[in-house]
Motif scaffolding. Structure first.
Motif: not given
Lengths: 1389, 145
Positions: A363-392
Motif C-alpha cells: 500500500k501507499r504510505v504517508e510520512f515518507t521522503g526520498r532524495t539523493v544520498i551522500s556520505p558523511d563519516p562524521n555521523l554515527k553509523i546509526t544516524e541519518v542526516a535529514i535535510p531541514i526541508l524534509m524534516a519540515q
C-alpha cells in the motif's frame, strides 16, 4: 463472493436481543461462494435496465448505470439509498436481469468438466453405483485435504470421459449414450460430439447414409449446448453428484442469469468540460450489455424478428465474458475493437499493478521522503542526516506531557515554515488545528497535556531508511534522525554495504513511524545496531569500507611513526573531543619519543583504561606470507591481544565486511553491538580526518610501467605466443596429445587458454612486485578497499584474454573472428588476446574484442536481475509463513510442521561465530580467555589429567545434554577441541622432558614455568572457558517466532543477484562442464525434470586402480555393435537370406568387455526398432551370429535385409543408453567416475560401482531412485555446491529449510506456481502470487474457506500476522479476586 | 638496583633477511655471545642505523627507574634520571607469546615481544626464559659496543 464468517445463530429472536460490544472484531476466516441470480437481486438496491447515464439536466438517469441509489455519481450528489455524501456512502449494488442466461467465463472450464461427468439426458454422474459410493466416501472423509479432493475430481473426470476405444459412455439408468464434450470453436460454446458412438440409432443412420450419395463425408452429430440447456441440466443434478465434483453450491449458479452492477464508486464517472463525461470501462461495458439485453428481450417478445435473437445472444455472451475478463480468447473478429483494450474485473485484480499485488499486498504510505544520498563519516553509523526541508514536512505526533510542553509550545509558535516547528495540533476531541494560518501564539498558549502536536522531525527521532531493491531485511533499517542543512540524505559509509548503496546518484527512501509502539519495535528489531550481522551466514555486514580501509592500512604500516604532537592530534580525531583518552607509553623512547601507528589503533579500540574492552583476535590478511605468524616479514598477520595491536597491517580481512573473525565481529560477539558501533564511529572519524590531511589520490603516473616491467612483459608475452604457435603447429600436424574426454580442437583450446592465462598471471605478478609501495592502486588492492591485482595489471601491463561465453572470441566471419586475420587462424591475437594495457591503449582489433567481452557482461547483468528477482519472489511466496515456534519446531501458518527442530540444532544463523555455521569459534575464545584471565601467582596450572577430569565433570551437567538444549554436534566440537588442547599440553611437557601427567611440586622449576607459559591452563581459565562456551551457546538459540522462512528466502535469493556470469565450471575434468550460477539454482529450485548437465558421481568399489576403473567405465558407457563387430554382412544362400555379424574378439578383450555372441543376441532382441523374435537371431559360434529378417516376404526381403544392416550397428550391446559418456577422475589419489547422463539406478547397479556412495546431481532422479530423504539431501548439497563455487557461503540451515519445504509433502515440489499451489492451502495467498483469477474462480466453485493466518492473507486483511512479535498471545485470567472478610465471623447468624 | 630480565651482547648477522619491505624499519638478525641466543628485531633504522657486523648490548628490563620501582603502565615523561640514560635506543613493549621449538635436548624457547608493532623474537635455551611471563611490559635498551 466473500463473506465474513459468523456463528450461525441457533435461536431466532423476534426482536434482536441486545448484544454487548465485545471489542474490536477480527476477520478470522473468509469463505468463497458463488452467487445465484436471486441472491444478487436480493442484495441489490436497484434494477438497472437503462443504458444511458445522465439525463438532460446532468442528473443520473433512474434505473440507469449511474442511478443514485447505487451511490452518488459525483462529489455533489448524495446517495439515494443511505443518503450519505460522496465520501460517506460505501456504495450499493444494482442488478441487471439478463433475458437469456450466458456462461460465466471464469467458470467455463468447470462447466465443461461438469458436463463431461454427467449424463446429458438424466443429469446423473457417469459412474457405476459402486464407484460413485466409493468416491463419495472418500470425499466425505474429514481428513481429506483440498489437494487430494482436486486429484479425485481429476480422476473422476478422466473416468467419465469417453476412452479412446469406445468413445462413448453409457449410463445405466436412462441408457443414453454420451459422447465427447468439448469446447466448440467459437468463444464460450460447448459441443457434444456423439459421432463416434457405435451402435444404436447412430449406426442405423450411418448405414442409411452409406447407401446415399453423400457417403463420403462422415456423419457429424454434434450438438451445441446453449446455456439454457446446460442450466436445465444443472438444475436437475443431485446434490450428491455435486459433492463428487467438489462443487460446494448448486452448479446452476455457475451460469449467469443476473449481473450484479457494482456501486458507482468503483467505476467513477468523471465529468469532462464539454458537458459530457468519461465513464469507466466497466460502465461502458455494462451499457453495452444493457443494450444487447434489450435487443434480445425485444426479439423474444416478438417485436423484432426472432432470427436476430441467436446472434444477439452470442453477442451478449461475449459482452458478459469481456465484462469479467476482457482478455478472453476467441472473440469473433467483428466484435474486436482496435482501440485500447478495456479492463475487465480479472484485469483489475491480476498482475503487478492489480488489486492483489498493487493495492492489497502493498500500500501507499504517508510520512515518507526520498532524495539523493551522500556520505558523511562524521555521523554515527546509526544516524541519518535529514535535510531541514524534509524534516519540515515529515512530522511526528508527539503527545504533550509536562516534560515536553515547553519544547512543543515553541514548535507550535514556530509553525510550519520555521524549523523546529509543527504542522498541526490535534485536540483530544478529534479536531485538527492547522498551524499554517491562524494565531499560532494563541494555540501555543492553550496547549494542554494530552494534546498531540505534529511537530517537525528532530534529532534522535526514529526513522526507517530503505534502498531498493530490498533484497534482504537489512535493506530497510531504522536510524536516528539528525536534521541538517542542505538537500541530501547522508549516512556513514560503513552502512553502505547492507543497502548496497553508493553515491553515484543513488536515491533512498525514508519513512517516519508514527506511534511509540512502532518506534520501539523499529528500534529494537530494525535498528542498525541490531542488524550488524547478516542472517545469511552470520558475517558482519556493517563494517568499514573504502577510504576507512585505506587509511587504516596506511596508519598501521610498520614504519609509520608519530611524535607527541602528531599522535595526540590523531587521538583527538577519533572522537568529538569529548572522550577521555589515555596516552600510551611510546614504543620508541630513545633517541626520540615516537609512537607507532599500531599504537594509535590500540588507542582507538580502548581509548582509556576505564573502558573494559579486551579485544583478542588473530586474522590473516591478504598479504600474509603464510609463514611465521606474527613475524611475517610483510606484516600480514594481525594479532590483537587485550586490545593492543601486536602485529599486522590492518586491511579488509580485519576491518571489512563479510568475515566472522574480524575486529568488529569479535567486538560484537565478545562485547556488544554498542562496542562495535562505537568503534566503527571512531574509526570512521579518524580515517576521514586523517586521510583528508594525508591525501590519497591516483594519477597517470600511478599506472606507468617501468622499463623493467615492459621488458619482462614483452618477454613473457613472446614466450606465451611461441608456446601457442607450437601448440597450433602440433595441432595442424595432428600430433597433439589429447586430454581425457576431449577432441583435438578442445584440447588445443584448453591448452592455449591455459598458456595465455599464465601469461597474464606472470605479468600481473611482475607488475605487482615492481610497483612502489606508495602506489595508490597497489595500496588499494592490498588493503582490499578497491580493485584487485588483475585490475592493476590490466591498467599497467596487459589486459589479457577476452572471453565470450566462456570461450575465446568466436568467429563472427567465415572461419575467423575479424577480417583482419587470416582464415582459421588460432593465434592468440586473432582470438581475442589483448596484449596491450589500458595505459598503452588497445589496438583496433583488441578494442573490438574487448567490447565483445564487455557486452556479454552487460547483457548478463540485465538478464540476471530480472531472473533473480522473479526467483526471489517465488522463494518468498513459498517460504513466507514459516516461523519457529516456542517448541523449536518450524511450522507454516496453519501449524503444519516442516522441521522438528530448526536446522537440526535450533541455532540462529545470524549468531553463528564459527566457519561453516558452527556456533562458536573455540580457538578464538580460548585465546581470549587465556589473555583476559591471566594466571596470577595464586592460581595453579593444571596437569593434563586434572584438566580432563574437570572437563568430564562439566560436560555431564544438564545443560550439556540434548534435553538441556545442547546438540550432540556441539558437545563433540567442544570435547574435541579440549582434547586437542590437552594433547598439545602433553606434547609440550614431553618436549621439555617433564612428567606428562602430573605437575611437579617444585614450583621454581624453570621448565615448569616455561611449559605453563607455553600451553598451560589454570583452573580458573578452564572454568571460565567452559562456562563462557556453554552459556554463550545457549544464548544463540533462535528466538520463538523468528520469521525464518522469509529470512531463508532472502538469504538464498539475495546472493543470486551477485552471481557473476561464471556459468560453467569444470567438474575436475576439463571439457566436462556443469551448469552453475543462476541457471543452476533455478533448476534446483524449480525441481526441473530435465536438467542441462546431469552428472552422476560413481564411487568405485576398487578406487585405487585405473584398470578396474576403466573396466567399470566400459560397462557404463554405451557400446554399439558397430564398434565391436568385425563385420556386418548380408549373406544370401540359396535357402536363406540373413545378416551375419562377426565380433571382433581381440578388440573386445582389449577393452575388457564381457561381450560374446549370446549377449549380443540378447541386446539385439531388446532393441526396440527391430521387432525381432527369439527365432530370428541365431548364434553360430561365440563370436558369430546371424540375424534373419522377420518377414520372409520375398517382395520386401531386400529392404528388410538392408534395414537390418543399418540398424544393427546401432544396437547397444553394452552400457547404459542414457549415458553420454563417463570420465575417470582422480581425486586425492582415488579414482572415481563422472558419468554424464541420467539413469542413476542403472549406474548404481553396474558391477564395480559402490552403489551406496554414488551420487547424482539430478534431484528428481534421486527422488525416483532413492526416495524423498535422499532428494532432500541432494537439494541441500547441490545448492551448497553451486553457491560455494561462486565463493558464497550461506548457512546450511537456510538450505535445509528450503529443501524441507520442497520435500515435506512427500514429493519434490518445485518453487513454481504449480509447486507452491500444492504446498499452500490459502486461496488469497495463491491469488496474490500468480494466476489470480483462476485461483479465485476455482475457490468459489469448491466453496473454499480461507483461514486468515498466513502472512499474505494477514497483510491483505490488514491484520497483524502470527509471526515474529505477532506470535505472542498473552492470555490473562481475570477472575474476580476473592473477597476476604476481615471482620470476625458473626457469632449470631 | 633493577633486575634485568635479560642482558647480553649481540652481533648483528643480517639486515632484512626477507628483503627490505619498509622504508624506516629494518628487521635485524643477531646472535648473542654469552647465552647463544638468536634474535630477530624490528628496529627503526631511520633514527638508529645499524649495519651487519655491528655489536651491541641489549637489555630487557621491566622498568626504567633506577631504583626498581615497577612501571606504572602510564607514561610520565620527565627529566628524571633513568636507566635509559645509559643507552642509545630504548623501546617499550609487551611480551605476547612464549612457545617451544624442537624437542629433547635441543629444545628452544621462543619469546615474542611487540614494541608497538615492532616485533622481537628471542630464541634460546629454556633456562633463560624463566624470568619472562606473558603480558609482561618490558623495555628494550640497546647500546652499540
Amino acid at each position: 463472493m466473500a463473506r465474513v464468517d459468523s456463528n450461525a445463530d441457533a435461536i431466532r429472536f423476534t426482536k434482536e436481543p441486545f448484544v454487548e460490544e465485545v471489542g474490536p472484531r477480527k476477520i478470522k476466516s473468509m469463505q468463497f461462494r458463488t452467487f445465484s441470480g436471486s441472491e444478487i437481486c436480493k442484495s441489490a438496491a436497484v434494477q438497472v435496465y437503462n443504458s444511458s447515464y445522465y439525463d438532460s439536466t446532468r442528473n443520473p438517469v433512474e434505473h440507469g448505470l449511474l442511478d443514485s441509489r447505487m451511490g452518488p455519481a459525483s462529489k455533489f450528489g448524495t446517495c439515494a439509498t443511505c443518503h450519505g455524501n460522496f465520501t460517506d456512502c460505501p456504495g450499493h449494488y444494482g442488478y441487471l436481469k439478463l433475458a437469456l442466461p450466458v456462461f460465466h467465463v471464469g467458470y467455463f472450464g468447470t462447466i465443461i468438466d461438469i458436463l463431461k461427468c454427467i449424463c446429458k439426458s438424466c443429469a446423473r454422474i457417469l459412474l457405476p453405483d459402486k464407484e460413485r459410493k466409493d468416491y463419495l466416501r472418500k470425499f466425505r472423509n474429514p481428513k481429506v485435504e483440498v489437494l487430494q479432493k482436486n486429484a479425485y475430481v481429476k480422476k473422476i473426470i478422466k473416468r467419465c470421459s469417453p476412452s479412446s476405444s469406445s468413445r462413448c459412455i453409457e449410463y445405466g439408468i436412462c441408457g443414453y449414450k454420451n459422447g465427447m464434450v468439448k469446447k466448440a470453436g467459437t468463444v464460450l460454446a460447448i459441443a457434444h460430439d456423439r459421432s463416434k458412438i457405435v451402435g444404436g440409432s447412430l449406426d442405423e443412420c450411418r448405414s442409411a447414409a452409406f447407401n446415399s450419395k453423400h457417403s463420403k463425408g462422415s456423419i457429424q452429430i454434434v450438438q451445441v449446448f446453449n446455456p439454457v440447456r446446460v442450466l436445465t441440466l444443472f438444475r436437475r443434478m443431485l446434490d450428491e453428484d455435486c459433492e463428487l465434483l467438489n462443487i460446494r453450491d448448486r452448479p446452476e449458479k455457475l451460469i449467469v442469469t443476473d449481473i450484479a452492477v457494482p456501486p458507482v464508486v468503483i467505476r467513477p464517472s468523471v465529468p469532462s468540460n464539454d458537458g459530457l463525461s468519461n465513464e469507466d470501462n466497466l460502465t461502458t461495458k455494462l451499457s453495452q450489455i444493457v443494450i444487447c439485453n434489450a435487443k434480445i428481450r425485444e426479439s423474444m417478445q416478438g417485436v423484432a424478428p426472432p432470427s436476430n435473437c441467436l446472434n444477439h445472444w452470442d453477442t451478449l455472451q461475449v459482452e458478459v465474458a469481456q465484462y469479467i475478463n476482457s482478455e478472453v480468447r476467441g472473440v469473433p473478429a467483428y466484435m474486436q475493437k482496435d482501440s485500447k483494450p478495456m479492463r475487465g474485473f480479472v484485469q483489475r485484480l491480476k498482475g503487478k499493478q492489480g488489486r492483489f499485488r498493487g493495492n492489497l499486498s502493498g500500500k501507499r504510505v504517508e510520512f515518507t521522503g526520498r532524495t539523493v544520498i551522500s556520505p558523511d563519516p562524521n555521523l554515527k553509523i546509526t544516524e541519518v542526516a535529514i535535510p531541514i526541508l524534509m524534516a519540515q514536512v515529515l512530522t511526528y505526533p508527539e503527545r504533550i506531557t509536562r516534560y515536553n510542553v515547553e519544547k512543543l509550545r515553541q514548535c507550535v509558535r514556530n509553525g510550519k515554515n520555521k524549523y523546529p516547528g509543527a504542522n498541526f495540533v490535534l485536540l483530544p476531541d478529534g479536531n485538527k488545528i492547522m498551524l499554517s494560518f491562524g494565531d499560532r501564539k494563541r494555540v501555543a498558549d492553550e496547549l494542554k497535556e494530552g494534546y498531540v502536536v505534529e511537530r517537525h522531525l528532530e534529532d534522535g527521532d526514529i526513522v526507517l531508511f530503505n534502498r531498493q531493491p530490498s533484497l534482504h531485511r537489512m535493506s530497510i533499517m531504522s536510524h536516528r534522525a539528525r536534521v541538517m542543512p542542505w538537500r541530501t540524505l547522508r549516512f556513514n559509509e560503513s552502512v553502505c554495504n547492507p543497502y548496497n548503496a553508493d553515491f553515484d546518484g543513488d536515491e533512498m527512501n525514508l519513512h517516519v513511524p508514527q506511534t511509540e509502539e512502532a518506534r520501539t519495535e523499529a528500534l529494537m528489531l530494525m535498528g542498525v545496531q541490531n542488524n550488524l550481522c547478516t542472517p545469511k551466514n552470520g558475517e558482519i555486514l556493517v563494517a568499514s569500507t573504502q577510504d576507512f580501509l585505506t587509511s587504516s592500512f596506511l596508519i598501521t604500516r610498520k614504519d609509520t611513526f608519530y611524535d607527541r604532537a602528531a599522535f595526540s592530534l590523531m587521538c583527538s580525531y577519533m572522537g568529538d573531543s569529548a572522550e577521555h583518552i589515555d596516552l600510551p607509553t611510546p614504543a620508541l623512547i630513545k633517541p626520540v619519543e615516537l609512537w607507532t601507528g599500531k599504537q594509535l589503533f590500540s588507542v582507538l579500540i580502548r581509548p582509556s583504561a576505564n573502558m573494559r574492552v579486551y579485544l583478542n583476535l588473530t586474522v590473516m590478511e591478504k598479504n600474509y606470507s603464510k609463514v611465521g605468524e606474527t613475524m611475517c616479514p610483510k606484516d600480514g598477520f594481525v594479532y590483537f591481544r587485550n586490545s593492543e595491536l601486536i602485529s599486522g597491517q590492518l586491511g579488509k580481512a580485519t576491518l571489512g565486511n563479510g568475515n566472522k573473525d574480524g575486529l568488529f565481529s569479535v567486538l560484537l560477539r565478545d562485547y556488544n553491538a554498542h562496542a562495535a558501533a562505537a568503534c566503527m564511529n571512531r574509526l570512521a572519524k579518524l580515517s576521514a580526518r586523517w586521510i583528508g590531511n594525508h591525501g590519497f589520490s591516483i594519477g597517470i603516473d600511478d599506472v606507468q610501467p617501468g622499463d623493467g616491467l615492459n621488458q619482462q612483459k614483452s618477454q613473457s608475452i613472446e614466450a606465451g605466443y611461441r608456446d601457442c604457435d607450437d601448440l597450433i603447429c602440433l595441432y595442424n600436424k595432428g600430433q597433439l596429445s589429447l586430454q581425457p574426454g576431449c577432441n583435438a580442437a578442445q584440447t588445443l583450446e584448453s591448452k592455449i587458454t591455459g598458456v595465455l592465462n599464465n601469461v597474464r598471471e606472470i605479468t600481473a605478478k611482475v607488475c605487482m612486485e615492481e610497483l612502489h609501495w606508495r602506489n595508490s592502486p597497489l595500496i588499494m588492492s592490498q588493503c582490499g578497499s578497491k580493485g584487485s591485482p588483475i585490475n592493476i595489471s590490466q591498467m599497467i601491463a596487459c589486459v589479457g584474454q577476452q572471453s565470450v561465453g566462456g570461450r575465446r572470441a568466436p568467429n563472427g566471419f567465415i572461419d575467423r573472428s575479424l577480417p583482419h586475420f587470416p582464415r582459421n587462424s588460432k593465434t592468440p591475437a586473432a582470438k581475442g588476446f589483448v596484449a596491450n594495457s589500458f595505459y598503452t591503449g588497445l589496438s583496433a582489433t583488441e578494442f573490438f574484442f574487448h567490447t565483445m567481452g564487455g557486452r556479454e557482461g552487460l547483457v548478463d547483468t540485465a538478464v540476471k536481475t530480472a531472473e533473480t528477482g522473479y526467483m526471489s519472489r517465488r522463494l518468498m511466496k513459498a517460504l513466507e509463513d514459516l516461523s519457529v515456534h516456542y517448541d523449536g519446531t518450524v511450522r507454516n501458518a496453519s501449524g503444519g510442521i516442516v522441521q522438528l527442530l530448526y536446522g537440526d540444532d535450533g541455532m540462529d544463523p545470524a549468531q553463528m561465530e564459527g566457519k561453516g555455521g558452527i556456533p562458536l569459534n573455540l580457538h578464538r575464545l580460548y585465546m581470549k580467555i587465556k589473555a583476559t584471565c591471566p594466571a596470577t601467582s595464586s592460581s595453579t596450572y593444571l596437569s593434563p589429567s586434572e584438566i580432563e577430569r574437570i572437563i568430564d565433570e562439566r560436560l555431564s551437567k544438564h545443560d550439556m545434554t540434548p534435553e538441556g538444549g545442547c546438540s550432540a554436534a556441539f558437545k563433540k566440537l567442544l570435547l574435541d577441541f579440549l582434547h586437542e588442547r590437552v594433547a598439545a599440553l602433553r606434547i609440550t611437557r614431553r618436549t621439555l622432558d617433564l612428567d606428562e601427567d602430573s605437575i611437579g611440586d617444585n614450583d621454581c622449576d624453570v621448565l615448569e614455568i616455561v611449559s605453563a607459559n607455553v600451553s598451560g591452563i589454570t583452573s580458573r581459565q578452564l572454568q571460565v572457558f567452559l562456562e563462557t562456551c556453554i552459556s554463550r551457546y545457549h544464548l544463540k538459540r533462535i528466538d520463538g517466532g523468528a520469521a525464518i522462512g522469509a529470512i531463508g528466502a532472502q538469504s538464498i535469493g539475495e546472493p543470486g543477484t551477485q552471481m557473476t556470469l561464471k556459468t560453467f565450471h569444470f567438474a575436475g575434468v576439463a571439457s566436462m562442464n556443469i551448469t552453475l550460477g543462476v541457471p543452476r539454482i533455478k533448476e534446483i529450485i524449480n525441481a526441473a525434470k530435465k536438467i542441462s548437465t546431469p552428472i552422476i558421481t560413481a564411487t568405485l568399489a576398487c578406487d585405487s586402480d585405473v584398470k578396474s576403473a576403466r573396466i567399470v567405465k566400459g560397462c557404463i558407457e554405451k557400446t554399439v555393435l558397430g564398434e565391436v563387430a568385425k563385420s556386418i554382412k548380408i549373406t544370401l544362400t540359396s535357402r536363406q537370406a540373413s545378416v551375419k555379424v562377426t565380433l571382433d574378439m581381440d578388440r573386445i578383450e582389449a577393452l575388457q568387455m564381457k561381450i560374446n555372441a549370446y549377449t549380443v543376441a540378447q541386446s539385439i532382441l531388446q532393441h526396440p526398432k527391430t521387432k525381432l523374435k527369439q527365432q530370428h537371431v541365431v548364434v553360430i559360434t561365440p563370436h558369430k551370429l546371424k540375424v534373419l529378417p522377420p518377414q520372409a516376404d520375398k517382395n520386401s526381403l531386400q529392404f528388410e535385409l538392408h534395414t537390418l544392416k543399418t540398424i544393427l550397428p546401432m544396437v547397444i550391446v553394452k552400457g547404459i543408453k542414457t549415458v553420454e559418456r563417463a570420465v575417470i577422475n582422480k581425486e586425492k589419489g582415488k579414482y572415481n567416475l563422472l558419468v554424464e547422463g541420467t539413469n542413476l539406478l542403472a549406474v548404481m547397479g553396474v558391477p564395480g560401482v559402490d552403489g551406496s556412495r554414488t551420487k547424482s546431481n539430478h534431484v528428481m532422479e534421486v527422488e525416483q531412485t532413492l526416495g524423498i530423504e535422499a532428494a532432500r539431501q541432494c537439494i541441500i548439497d547441490e545448492i551448497q555446491y553451486t553457491m560455494g563455487s561462486h565463493g558464497m557461503s550461506i548457512d546450511i540451515r537456510h538450505m535445509m529449510l528450503l529443501a524441507d519445504v520442497m520435500t515435506y509433502k512427500g514429493e519434490v515440489l518445485g518453487i513454481t506456481r504449480v509447486g507452491i499451489a500444492k504446498m499452500k492451502d490459502s486461496v488469497l495467498m495463491l491469488a496474490s502470487f500468480e494466476k489470480t483469477a483462476e485461483h479465485l474462480f476455482n475457490a468459489c466453485v469448491s466453496g473454499r474457506e480461507d483461514q486468515i493466518e498466513g502472512v499474505s492473507e494477514c497483510i491483505i486483511m490488514g491484520i497483524p500476522m502470527q509471526i515474529g512479535t505477532g506470535i505472542l498471545k498473552v492470555l490473562q485470567r481475570v477472575d474476580q479476586p476473592q473477597e476476604f472478610n476481615y471482620a470476625p465471623d458473626p457469632i449470631i447468624s | 638496583m633493577v633486575d634485568f630480565l635479560f642482558e647480553d651482547i649481540f652481533t648483528l648477522t643480517k639486515l632484512d633477511p626477507d628483503g627490505k619491505k619498509f622504508d624506516k624499519v629494518s628487521r635485524i638478525e643477531a646472535r648473542s655471545e654469552q647465552f647463544d641466543m638468536y634474535m630477530q628485531l624490528d628496529v627503526n633504522t631511520e633514527i638508529y642505523p645499524l649495519h651487519p657486523g655491528d655489536k651491541f648490548t641489549m637489555v630487557l628490563a621491566p622498568t626504567l627507574s633506577l631504583d626498581g620501582t615497577p612501571d606504572s603502565g602510564y607514561f610520565a615523561p620527565g627529566g628524571r634520571k633513568s636507566l635509559a640514560d645509559k643507552f642509545e635506543y630504548v623501546m617499550h613493549g609487551k611480551l605476547f607469546k612464549i612457545s617451544e621449538e624442537g624437542s629433547g635436548p635441543n629444545v628452544k624457547v621462543e619469546i615474542y615481544v611487540s614494541f608497538g608493532g615492532l616485533l622481537m623474537l628471542l630464541k634460546g635455551d629454556p633456562s633463560n626464559a624463566a624470568n619472562f611471563e606473558l603480558d609482561q611490559r618490558l623495555f628494550l635498551l640497546m647500546r652499540k659496543v
